[in-house]
Scaffold this active site. Structure first.
Site, mmCIF file in Angstrom:
data_model
loop_
_atom_site.group_PDB
_atom_site.id
_atom_site.type_symbol
_atom_site.label_atom_id
_atom_site.label_comp_id
_atom_site.label_asym_id
_atom_site.label_seq_id
_atom_site.Cartn_x
_atom_site.Cartn_y
_atom_site.Cartn_z
ATOM 1 C CD GLU A 72 26.510 33.003 50.918
ATOM 2 O OE1 GLU A 72 25.559 33.762 51.241
ATOM 3 O OE2 GLU A 72 26.349 32.508 50.022
ATOM 4 C CE LYS A 144 23.003 36.770 49.968
ATOM 5 N NZ LYS A 144 22.827 35.136 50.230
ATOM 6 C CB CYS A 185 26.190 34.790 47.613
ATOM 7 S SG CYS A 185 25.885 32.792 46.915
#
Length: 310
Positions: A72, A144, A185
């Site tokens: 990331e 995300k 993440c």
């Protein structure tokens, strides 16, 4: 910010050239996926491909050969909240196009986990996982979904939603390395996303590029990754940021590869080192695990549940 400020693209190019000369086999994959969305299509032939999982700080990169996975915020980590908005670009902008050129020149696939994509307005960006194929084309992208708005005990307060807009689409895509499920993440803490990737989108390999905090990583990183592998019966490839980026931010590191049985099959010698993890990935093991433990046949969550209240 000038293009030259994005040091990883230069470092990545040098590392790619070195890796191409290397005889080290990184992650070997047998049973190539076809363009079909069905994972059974991969059970046919036998082939090998080199794949690497990268661990880096925001200013360094190390790479593999045929499939290179970056963590990331691989291209830039700001020292102040919202600083990355100033350098955010659309996916057809010059930064991403340089990575597309790198992929084409090196004949490799790139998983770029957490790119600062220009958002819906001037005060927001998307945190976007971009997948580029070996011809230099963007094969798919995932914004995300779960944003990191957390007061980390003993650390600091993070409020990703202040400058990032959440995505709303689950993404899986076929590749020569199996059917890939894209995440980023903090998504790792939400198993329903990974269940969806496995049972509705037939993922075989889950990509989890991350910049986990040191505090949370020490207690949860490996446990969560192994849990996602076990419950989905997928390989998990997790490229991680590592080390102290600035006075406020430090990442846990520990880039890791896990098999569908939940076994750690590769990791770097220590969690803060820069380099690549080595493992043999065999897609036939995915099918073997799923056959011996047929949870897809036993799960009930797609059925109508009865509820009761007291």
């Amino acid at each position: 910010m000038a293009l030259a400020s994005f040091l990883p693209i230069t470092a990545a190019a040098a590392a790619v050239a070195a890796a191409a000369r290397s005889r080290v086999s990184l992650v070997r994959c047998r049973g190539m996926a076809s363009s079909s969305s069905s994972p059974s299509a991969a059970a046919g032939g036998s082939a090998a491909a080199r794949v690497g999982v990268v661990q880096m700080t925001s200013e360094a990169a190390s790479s593999g050969v045929k499939f290179l996975c970056f963590p990331e915020v691989f291209s830039f980590i700001g020292s102040k909240d919202g600083e990355s908005i100033k350098i955010a670009e659309p996916l057809d902008g010059p930064i991403m196009q340089r990575y597309c050129s790198l992929a084409k020149e090196s004949s490799m696939w790139l998983s770029l986990g957490g790119f600062q994509e220009k958002g819906p307005d001037d005060s927001h960006q998307y945190n976007t996982h971009v997948l580029i194929d070996d011809s230099g084309e963007i094969r798919s992208s995932y914004r995300k979904i779960h944003l990191f708005d957390v007061d980390v005990p003993g650390n600091m307060v993070y409020k990703e939603s202040r400058f990032t807009t959440a995505g709303d689409t689950v993404v899986a895509v076929d590749s020569p390395f199996g059917r890939l499920g894209l995440t980023v993440c903090y998504d790792l803490r939400f198993p329903e996303l990974y269940q969806c990737l496995r049972f509705k989108h037939q993922a075989q390999v889950l990509l989890v590029p991350s910049a986990f905090t040191k505090v949370t990583g020490e207690v949860h990183w490996e446990i969560l990754l192994r849990a996602r592998a076990i419950e989905t019966q997928c390989y998990v490839i997790a490229a991680a940021q590592a080390g102290k980026h600035n006075e406020k931010r430090e990442s846990y590191g520990d880039s890791i590869i896990i098999d569908p049985w939940g076994t750690v099959i590769a990791r770097l010698p220590d969690r803060l080192s820069t380099g690549f993890a080595i493992a043999d990935i065999d897609l036939s093991k995915v099918e073997a695990v799923r056959t011996k433990m047929p949870i897809s046949e036993h799960r009930k969550f797609d059925s109508v549940w009865k509820t009761s209240s007291l």
